[in-house]
Design a protein around this motif. Structure first.
Motif, mmCIF file in Angstrom:
data_model
loop_
_atom_site.group_PDB
_atom_site.id
_atom_site.type_symbol
_atom_site.label_atom_id
_atom_site.label_comp_id
_atom_site.label_asym_id
_atom_site.label_seq_id
_atom_site.Cartn_x
_atom_site.Cartn_y
_atom_site.Cartn_z
ATOM 1 N N LYS A 118 0.881 -1.178 0.000
ATOM 2 C CA LYS A 118 0.000 0.000 0.000
ATOM 3 C C LYS A 118 0.910 1.216 0.000
ATOM 4 N N LEU A 119 0.748 2.069 -0.992
ATOM 5 C CA LEU A 119 1.683 3.194 -1.071
ATOM 6 C C LEU A 119 1.035 4.453 -1.628
ATOM 7 N N ASN A 120 1.642 5.565 -1.267
ATOM 8 C CA ASN A 120 1.286 6.873 -1.814
ATOM 9 C C ASN A 120 2.284 7.196 -2.913
ATOM 10 N N LEU A 121 1.781 7.631 -4.056
ATOM 11 C CA LEU A 121 2.640 7.915 -5.201
ATOM 12 C C LEU A 121 2.359 9.325 -5.703
ATOM 13 N N LEU A 122 3.418 10.098 -5.902
ATOM 14 C CA LEU A 122 3.312 11.468 -6.424
ATOM 15 C C LEU A 122 3.938 11.521 -7.807
ATOM 16 N N GLU A 123 3.213 12.095 -8.756
ATOM 17 C CA GLU A 123 3.734 12.290 -10.102
ATOM 18 C C GLU A 123 3.801 13.776 -10.406
ATOM 19 N N ILE A 124 4.958 14.215 -10.860
ATOM 20 C CA ILE A 124 5.119 15.605 -11.310
ATOM 21 C C ILE A 124 4.972 15.600 -12.819
ATOM 22 N N GLY A 125 3.776 15.950 -13.283
ATOM 23 C CA GLY A 125 3.491 15.979 -14.717
ATOM 24 C C GLY A 125 2.580 14.864 -15.166
ATOM 25 N N PHE A 126 1.256 15.059 -15.060
ATOM 26 C CA PHE A 126 0.300 14.027 -15.476
ATOM 27 C C PHE A 126 0.349 13.801 -16.980
ATOM 28 N N GLY A 127 0.448 14.878 -17.749
ATOM 29 C CA GLY A 127 0.635 14.784 -19.197
ATOM 30 C C GLY A 127 -0.413 13.945 -19.899
ATOM 31 N N THR A 128 0.040 12.934 -20.623
ATOM 32 C CA THR A 128 -0.851 12.061 -21.394
ATOM 33 C C THR A 128 -1.529 11.011 -20.525
ATOM 34 N N GLY A 129 -1.131 10.922 -19.269
ATOM 35 C CA GLY A 129 -1.686 9.894 -18.390
ATOM 36 C C GLY A 129 -1.048 8.534 -18.588
ATOM 37 N N LEU A 130 0.027 8.459 -19.385
ATOM 38 C CA LEU A 130 0.654 7.165 -19.666
ATOM 39 C C LEU A 130 1.238 6.544 -18.399
ATOM 40 N N ASN A 131 1.957 7.341 -17.605
ATOM 41 C CA ASN A 131 2.529 6.800 -16.364
ATOM 42 C C ASN A 131 1.424 6.310 -15.420
ATOM 43 N N ALA A 132 0.371 7.086 -15.315
ATOM 44 C CA ALA A 132 -0.738 6.713 -14.437
ATOM 45 C C ALA A 132 -1.395 5.429 -14.930
ATOM 46 N N TYR A 133 -1.589 5.313 -16.220
ATOM 47 C CA TYR A 133 -2.235 4.130 -16.791
ATOM 48 C C TYR A 133 -1.382 2.880 -16.559
ATOM 49 N N LEU A 134 -0.081 2.969 -16.814
ATOM 50 C CA LEU A 134 0.794 1.819 -16.606
ATOM 51 C C LEU A 134 0.854 1.435 -15.127
ATOM 52 N N THR A 135 0.774 2.433 -14.259
ATOM 53 C CA THR A 135 0.753 2.176 -12.817
ATOM 54 C C THR A 135 -0.549 1.482 -12.421
ATOM 55 N N LEU A 136 -1.647 1.952 -12.981
ATOM 56 C CA LEU A 136 -2.945 1.325 -12.733
ATOM 57 C C LEU A 136 -2.926 -0.149 -13.149
ATOM 58 N N LEU A 137 -2.294 -0.453 -14.273
ATOM 59 C CA LEU A 137 -2.213 -1.843 -14.728
ATOM 60 C C LEU A 137 -1.458 -2.709 -13.730
ATOM 61 N N ILE A 138 -0.449 -2.137 -13.079
ATOM 62 C CA ILE A 138 0.306 -2.890 -12.071
ATOM 63 C C ILE A 138 -0.604 -3.283 -10.908
ATOM 64 N N THR A 139 -1.508 -2.395 -10.526
ATOM 65 C CA THR A 139 -2.431 -2.743 -9.432
ATOM 66 C C THR A 139 -3.409 -3.832 -9.858
ATOM 67 N N GLU A 140 -3.645 -3.952 -11.164
ATOM 68 C CA GLU A 140 -4.515 -5.016 -11.669
ATOM 69 C C GLU A 140 -3.779 -6.359 -11.704
ATOM 70 N N GLN A 141 -2.450 -6.299 -11.812
ATOM 71 C CA GLN A 141 -1.646 -7.514 -11.977
ATOM 72 C C GLN A 141 -1.000 -7.993 -10.676
ATOM 73 N N THR A 142 -0.971 -7.130 -9.666
ATOM 74 C CA THR A 142 -0.297 -7.443 -8.405
ATOM 75 C C THR A 142 -1.240 -7.133 -7.240
ATOM 76 N N THR A 143 -0.701 -7.200 -6.023
ATOM 77 C CA THR A 143 -1.496 -6.868 -4.836
ATOM 78 C C THR A 143 -1.253 -5.441 -4.372
ATOM 79 N N LYS A 144 -0.571 -4.643 -5.184
ATOM 80 C CA LYS A 144 -0.306 -3.261 -4.785
ATOM 81 C C LYS A 144 -1.596 -2.440 -4.790
ATOM 82 N N ASP A 145 -1.661 -1.538 -3.817
ATOM 83 C CA ASP A 145 -2.809 -0.650 -3.616
ATOM 84 C C ASP A 145 -2.252 0.765 -3.605
#
Length: 225
Positions: free
Chosen positions: A52-79
């Motif tokens: 379980k973690l807090n994540l800060l991104e400087i620069g949302f931009g296209t949302g690519l980093n956020a999307y790839l991070t979201l996929l990790i939560t779908e594939q692992t137990t990370k929250d």
């Protein structure tokens, strides 16, 4: 305010955006998706042992980093509680022109759009394992409304390059980020310039130079011990 941008393809087939006013791309022209995966997912997020973690991104931009991070939560137990700062949100028309989910199933396409269509400046549940807060702010002013009690376990520092946006690469910025980094927290960035490495070290981080993605020799990972 919205910057004028142009959609362009990169070497791995994924899109990036070009900003004529800055003469700068949002991602590496050598491969946008593989750059994000290498620097922010593999070197940053997956290097953290926290579930379980807090994540800060400087620069949302296209949302690519956020999307790839979201996929990790779908594939692992990370929250993940994901907070992203962005001064120039993209229009939904530009977002729909990007090809990151072009060959994905309907669920992935829906999740990617949900990231962009979620309300700004408030916490949104994207999935039960991924909460997103997008804050429209000029982070260089160091007055962004980040909850003062939140410490971050992972930070994606993905601002435009120092020669294009020098105000985002100051000692004050890195000192602030260090103060918001949890013990054991990780900051990753594509920029491996010596001046950036020294500022991170002066802020208090232990900094490593690591091999970069295609087209980039090195990147930086900074850890607060």
């Amino acid at each position: 305010m919205e910057q004028k941008v142009q959609i362009e393809s990169t070497a791995d087939g994924s899109h990036t955006l070009f900003v004529p006013s800055l003469n700068e791309h949002y991602h590496s022209v050598n491969g946008a998706k593989q750059e994000s995966e290498h620097i922010y997912i593999n070197t940053g997020l997956l290097h953290s042992t926290k579930e379980k973690l807090n994540l800060l991104e400087i620069g949302f931009g296209t949302g690519l980093n956020a999307y790839l991070t979201l996929l990790i939560t779908e594939q692992t137990t990370k929250d993940i509680n994901y907070i992203s700062l962005e001064l120039y949100p993209l229009s939904i028309d530009i977002v729909k022109g990007l090809n990151y989910v072009e060959n994905s199933d309907s669920k992935c396409k829906s999740l990617y759009l949900k990231l962009h269509e979620s309300e700004w400046n408030c916490k949104n549940e994207i999935t039960p394992s991924f909460y997103l807060t997008k804050i429209q702010t000029d982070f260089s002013q160091l007055d962004s409304p980040i909850n003062s009690d939140v410490l971050f376990d992972v930070i994606y520092f993905d601002a435009f390059a120092p020669e294009k946006q020098s105000e985002m690469w100051s000692q004050e910025i890195f000192n602030y980020l260090y103060s918001k980094t949890n013990k054991g927290g990780i900051l990753t960035t594509y920029c491996a310039k010596g001046v950036v490495r020294r500022m991170l070290q002066q802020a208090g981080y232990c900094v490593e130079r690591l091999a970069g993605p295609p087209g980039k020799r090195e990147i930086l990972r900074a850890v607060r011990f």
